[in-house]
Design an enzyme around this catalytic site. Sequence first.
Site, short mmCIF file in Angstrom:
data_model
loop_
_atom_site.label_atom_id
_atom_site.label_comp_id
_atom_site.label_asym_id
_atom_site.label_seq_id
_atom_site.Cartn_x
_atom_site.Cartn_y
_atom_site.Cartn_z
N LYS A 25 95.03 -70.80 23.92
CA LYS A 25 94.88 -70.18 25.09
C LYS A 25 93.55 -70.71 26.19
O LYS A 25 93.78 -71.38 27.28
CB LYS A 25 95.13 -68.68 25.51
CG LYS A 25 96.15 -68.19 26.60
CD LYS A 25 96.30 -66.58 26.50
CE LYS A 25 97.65 -66.63 25.88
NZ LYS A 25 97.96 -65.55 25.26
N ARG A 53 93.14 -61.10 27.45
CA ARG A 53 94.61 -61.42 26.88
C ARG A 53 94.24 -62.21 25.15
O ARG A 53 93.40 -62.63 25.26
CB ARG A 53 94.80 -62.87 27.20
CG ARG A 53 94.88 -62.64 29.06
CD ARG A 53 95.34 -63.98 29.78
NE ARG A 53 96.81 -64.67 29.93
CZ ARG A 53 97.23 -65.86 30.23
NH1 ARG A 53 96.62 -67.00 30.57
NH2 ARG A 53 97.96 -66.49 30.11
N GLY A 101 104.13 -63.31 21.21
CA GLY A 101 104.87 -61.59 21.25
C GLY A 101 103.93 -60.99 20.12
O GLY A 101 104.00 -60.31 19.89
N MET A 118 100.15 -60.39 18.85
CA MET A 118 99.38 -60.37 19.75
C MET A 118 99.72 -59.66 21.07
O MET A 118 100.30 -59.39 21.78
CB MET A 118 98.23 -60.49 19.09
CG MET A 118 98.36 -61.00 17.50
SD MET A 118 95.95 -61.50 17.54
CE MET A 118 97.06 -62.80 18.72
N ARG A 152 100.99 -74.84 27.52
CA ARG A 152 100.74 -75.14 25.67
C ARG A 152 101.68 -76.41 24.91
O ARG A 152 102.78 -76.42 26.22
CB ARG A 152 100.69 -73.69 24.99
CG ARG A 152 101.74 -73.44 25.43
CD ARG A 152 102.01 -71.78 24.20
NE ARG A 152 102.94 -70.93 24.08
CZ ARG A 152 103.33 -70.04 24.44
NH1 ARG A 152 102.22 -68.71 24.23
NH2 ARG A 152 104.62 -68.74 25.06
N HIS A 197 111.98 -62.97 24.47
CA HIS A 197 112.09 -62.31 22.77
C HIS A 197 112.08 -63.21 22.23
O HIS A 197 112.67 -63.66 21.68
CB HIS A 197 111.19 -60.96 22.76
CG HIS A 197 110.04 -60.73 21.13
ND1 HIS A 197 111.19 -60.40 20.45
CD2 HIS A 197 109.42 -61.23 20.68
CE1 HIS A 197 110.57 -60.77 19.25
NE2 HIS A 197 109.40 -61.30 19.18
N GLU A 219 104.10 -78.81 -17.91
CA GLU A 219 104.18 -77.07 -17.59
C GLU A 219 103.72 -76.63 -18.08
O GLU A 219 103.91 -75.25 -18.00
CB GLU A 219 105.52 -76.92 -16.97
CG GLU A 219 106.54 -77.52 -18.19
CD GLU A 219 108.37 -77.57 -18.61
OE1 GLU A 219 108.68 -76.47 -17.15
OE2 GLU A 219 108.59 -78.09 -18.95
N SER A 259 106.42 -85.17 -15.24
CA SER A 259 106.83 -84.61 -13.66
C SER A 259 106.43 -83.54 -13.81
O SER A 259 106.73 -82.66 -14.87
CB SER A 259 108.76 -84.24 -13.54
OG SER A 259 109.20 -84.06 -12.97
N GLY A 284 106.17 -79.87 -13.45
CA GLY A 284 106.63 -78.45 -13.24
C GLY A 284 106.62 -77.44 -13.24
O GLY A 284 105.74 -76.49 -13.45
N CYS A 304 108.35 -81.85 -9.87
CA CYS A 304 109.22 -81.39 -9.46
C CYS A 304 109.90 -80.28 -8.71
O CYS A 304 110.52 -79.66 -9.43
CB CYS A 304 110.75 -82.03 -10.66
SG CYS A 304 110.08 -81.27 -12.39
N TYR A 318 106.14 -89.76 -6.14
CA TYR A 318 107.34 -89.08 -5.86
C TYR A 318 107.17 -87.85 -5.58
O TYR A 318 106.48 -86.67 -6.53
CB TYR A 318 108.16 -90.11 -6.28
CG TYR A 318 109.15 -89.15 -7.95
CD1 TYR A 318 109.76 -87.78 -7.29
CD2 TYR A 318 108.54 -89.70 -9.12
CE1 TYR A 318 109.90 -87.15 -9.19
CE2 TYR A 318 108.77 -89.34 -9.69
CZ TYR A 318 109.44 -87.90 -10.39
OH TYR A 318 109.76 -87.79 -11.44
P1 ADP Z 1 101.71 -63.50 25.43
O1 ADP Z 1 100.17 -64.59 24.52
O2 ADP Z 1 102.11 -63.14 24.78
O3 ADP Z 1 101.99 -65.13 26.40
P2 ADP Z 1 99.55 -63.57 27.66
O4 ADP Z 1 97.84 -63.69 27.54
O5 ADP Z 1 100.13 -64.68 27.91
O6 ADP Z 1 100.46 -63.34 26.80
O7 ADP Z 1 99.64 -62.61 29.04
C1 ADP Z 1 100.98 -62.21 29.60
C2 ADP Z 1 101.39 -62.27 30.81
O8 ADP Z 1 100.87 -61.70 31.68
C3 ADP Z 1 101.54 -63.92 30.96
O9 ADP Z 1 102.85 -64.05 31.78
C4 ADP Z 1 100.15 -63.98 31.85
O10 ADP Z 1 100.48 -65.07 32.88
C5 ADP Z 1 100.34 -62.88 32.31
N1 ADP Z 1 99.16 -62.74 32.58
C6 ADP Z 1 98.09 -62.91 31.90
N2 ADP Z 1 96.89 -62.73 32.86
C7 ADP Z 1 96.82 -62.74 34.18
C8 ADP Z 1 96.39 -62.60 35.03
N3 ADP Z 1 94.76 -62.97 35.35
N4 ADP Z 1 96.63 -62.59 35.68
C9 ADP Z 1 98.36 -62.55 36.45
N5 ADP Z 1 98.71 -62.61 35.42
C10 ADP Z 1 98.27 -62.95 34.21
MG MG Z 2 101.50 -66.50 27.42
MG MG Z 3 110.20 -75.59 -17.35
#
Ligand code: ADP
Ligand code: MG
Ligand code: MG
Length: 875
Positions: free
Chosen positions: A23, A93, A102, A104, A337, A455, A745, A764, A766, A831, A851
Amino acid sequence: MEKKYVYLFKEGNASMRNLIGGKGANLAEMTNLGIPVPQGFTVTTEACTKYYDDGKVVASSIIDEIENSMKYLEEITGKEFGSTTNPLLVSVRSGARVSMPGMMDTILNLGLNDEAVVALAEQTNNPRFAYDSYRRFIQMFSDVVMGVEKRLFEDEIDKAKEAKGVEVDTDLTADDLKELVKNFKEVYKKEKGEDFPQDPKKQLIESITAVFRSWDNPRAHVYRRLNDIPSEWGTAVNVQQMVFGNKGETSGTGVVFSRNPANGENEIYGEYLMNAQGEDVVAGIRTPLPIAQLEEQNPVIYKEFIDIVNTLEKHYRDMQDMEITIEEGKLYFLQTRNGKRTAQAALKIAVDLVEDGTLTKEEAILKVEPKQLDTLLHPAFYDEDLKRATPVAKGLPASPGAACGKIAFTAEEAKERAQNGENVVLVRLETSPEDIEGMIAAQGILTVRGGMTSHAAVVARGMGTCCVAGCGALKVNEEKKTLEVNGKVYNAEDYISIDGTSGNVYAEKIKTVTPEITGHFKTFMEWVDEIRKLKVRTNADTPRDAKQAVEFGAEGIGLCRTEHMFFAEDRILAVREMILAKTLEDRKKALDKILPMQRADFIAIYEALKGMPATIRLLDPPLHEFLPHTLEDMKNLAKELDVSVDDIKSEVDSKHEFNPMMGHRGCRLAVTYPEIAEMQTRAIIEAAIAVTVERGYEVVPEIMIPLIGDVKELKFVKDVVVKTAEEVMEEKGTKVDYKVGTMIEIPRAALTADSIAKEAEFFSFGTNDLTQMTFGFSRDDAAKFLNSYYDSKIYEQDPFAKLDQNGVGQLVEMAASKGRETRKDIKLGICGEHGGDPSSVEFCHNIGLDYVSCSPFRVPLARLAAAQAQVKNKR
Ligand code: ADP
Ligand code: MG
Ligand code: MG
């Protein structure tokens, strides 16, 4: 110079992903490209590792660096962190090297407190916005940093909405939100026994620490193990100036893909919501609008947006997944990304990008994850059955494929029932990261709420699991465990079938079938085969499996286990008779009954292979496995063979072993009962002659002797094999070429591979047994304690699934080179289960094996992994 732990966005770039996370690297890259990105800085993954190394404290020098970077942010924004008149607000973030959707946490609107919120309200002349931001911050901070349950706040919101008689959050007024803030703070105080923290600096450091901590939470662990992400990578933390999508109807937030992530079509694809912040789009609280609608709402912004999307896709030369926010008519990019996509989409995008000249074939094949191909080979509905079925509802086609199973209403239930061998479909209002294990265990996922970027949809696509999302016609009662649709009620014992390609939901059982390799998939796999050097064979014991594997591109059989044939109903009696025989003569009589059947087995296998090679392993398991275990079965056998039950019982007892894994099996059987090896050799050679003469295939049987630890053992059994083969050829008056080789093996075989190669024409590996014997624990028993090993981070991966390259791999590498020293052209293959694991395949490529062999359904995956290994490391 002292090590730097904090980088401003303008100091980073896309190549720094290991240090500043995916990120952070992309925020930096976008900044350099001149794309409107709210500015900020990244605390490095090394700071996270250091946090753990230092016993979970953030070093004071790092705190200093953070504070200096905040000063920089204050300068460029003209705002002040902690100010009661012009407060600077930021987001905190998480962002690891690879995206872990989702897994972290993120905290928005940080810097608000009781005074700053008043200033924000006055400054923007928008108290509703200010209090909405503050209540969100309290909610996120309490949950992520302080571990206060989210639900407690959701309940407060529900109460507020109920009191006002409104449906959605946006209908709550400034005063309602002000009241909500008060209630939120009370919840906090009640839960934590102290007031909600008012000092922004403390809020910031605590939040950064919480992100570090979240690297170690249980769901992140599960995700990492599933995706081969080592725990020492750590996560980076991005601190970024807030921009606001919740400032009213000229503000909004969206999630967009530069191509369709479900089918790969070259069309911009996404969803947005006005007057919303952050996760609102994906959380499924309100139903978002398709991004095309933005063009009508605001054509100027839409054009700017499209231009940037195109720029980013060209720049990264791959499909992008982006987050945007519009603040009072001004557009910002918050994230980009390489987008997660279904296998179908991955193939189409890879082929399209080669065809339009963006990528070379070599680059394109790196864009598809080998594991993903799996999903393309997995079930679709059987056409005839599908025609007869009528959908009861339709949701969004969130992740393609077909799934059928009984209804599971919670993740735990799905996990448990799946472990007991049941096929289940997980049916939820919406999913959250805590559901991950149930989602993995389920055949498919069906949700009532949420869009294409919810999600459930994102995670299902990542795992290649079929998913239908946002199916509003369903009424799910999670407590009563019922599903109601069109007035009919279903429960956990009822079947449900979902089609992730059409979005159709069926309240009945529909048969599923395996698809073929066609279209983009076929084109792509042709490139894969052009590129790779490592061959791919299959482990197949039946003509049916062999045929399936050939359709998936297998180049022969690497392991044909003959014991599975012995279990077949038409011969198990003869096999038992053979085992229980008291004299050599009786045993030979029983073996004579098995011979024609074995010969027929091998003829069918050779025919399925159309002349491609097959390595056939002589009988391997301990004989007691073939004997009956229950008294009932023993009685039946006694009757069939006309002997007493006691006789059978005492034979069964005498064959009992305490540690059969290391018992009387493998070549040890052939040493005690050479006549078994004789019969099998005869069947193999006779079959080869038959198909050579009758079909014109030139079959070169590869006879494999298992469980060798010493060259003399091999020599002993090989002599039996060779003598029999010569006899058969003499009798038939026809010669065929054949090879005799062994499995490696047992560690001793690896250690003495140079002398073993004097007798073996091929090895081969194992690696299942080799792993057991090297680690000294059995595969069947290991499941009981390996989880504790993962939890204690002693092991991160199951060594039976992913080759232990440092230990077992060393034995493999050593044996391979010792083997080649003795016999230059020795054929080398693997194998074990590892033949179908991408990183293990790469290892086999790197050490120069000829292989890998894996189960039929993994053949395409292994082909791709082999080609990727060739691109990464030419040989
Ligand atoms: P995740 O990796 O779970 O997508 P993000 O760090 O991307 O978490 O953030 C979660 C949400 O918050 C995303 O929709 C992101 O665009 C929004 N967000 C994060 N930082 C900012 C910011 N500085 N201003 C506005 N929106 C933000
Ligand atoms: Mg995000
Ligand atoms: Mg065996």
